[in-house]
Design an enzyme around this catalytic site. Sequence first.
Site, PDB file in Angstrom:
ATOM      1  N   LYS A 120       0.825  -1.205   0.000  1.00 35.03           N
ATOM      2  CA  LYS A 120       0.000   0.000   0.000  1.00 35.03           C
ATOM      3  C   LYS A 120       0.858   1.253   0.000  1.00 35.03           C
ATOM      4  O   LYS A 120       0.625   2.186  -0.786  1.00 35.03           O
ATOM      5  CB  LYS A 120      -0.930   0.014   1.217  1.00 35.03           C
ATOM      6  N   ASP A 138      -6.621   1.265   1.278  1.00 35.76           N
ATOM      7  CA  ASP A 138      -6.613   1.364   2.738  1.00 35.76           C
ATOM      8  C   ASP A 138      -7.993   0.937   3.253  1.00 35.76           C
ATOM      9  O   ASP A 138      -8.809   0.400   2.501  1.00 35.76           O
ATOM     10  CB  ASP A 138      -6.257   2.785   3.192  1.00 35.76           C
TER      11      ASP A 138
END
Length: 219
Positions: A120, A138
């Site tokens: 991420k 997220d």
Amino acid sequence: MKKADIFEFYRRLAELNPDPETELEFGNHYQLLVAVALSAQATDVGVNKATRRLFQEVTTPQQMVDLGEAGLKEHIKTIGLFNAKAKNVIALSEILVRDHGGEVPADRDALVELPGVGRKTANVVMNCAFGAETFAVDTHIFRVGNRTGLAPGKTVLAVEKAMEKHTPAPFRVGAHHWLILHGRYICKARTPECWRCPVEDLCRYKPKTLAPKSKKAAA
């Protein structure tokens, strides 16, 4: 969600916010990398408060190494998991100096090799620093992707792959920014504010949340 609906979903978000950006504050690619690494399990607001003074003093990996782990902890001690994060930031800074000439690599595989940098974080850096068509999933995006039907998936990676597969070309660079902001301010975890959602009619979430006044009237 149908292909035409996905296009319209993004089109409306883009119309409202043509140039979406991360809410993290930074001055260069290295500071962006540090800020994103610090933001894990922390809010952007909290990270920004901690890094404003830090980034006045530290703009390069070498300066971070010179500051040292103890010095960095003093700056970021208000952020969750600051001990582990300080250790990782110093370690990744040392690697950038040693192996990358002090520069942040424009390569996801190289980024995820850095301490404290997961997929991420690497996707955010690739997107924000280098304009890559990456999708950083997220908790907000995971929720919005599944709740709306835009990019359903049982895992973060599954949602990322769904976004990568179905996001239309005009919206690929800004997609994760729009969805993060949408999840943060409208499609909230506990009570989505459907009454003011610009894509409410395209969303599969039911039942829709009524506006506060409508709730009182119904009661």
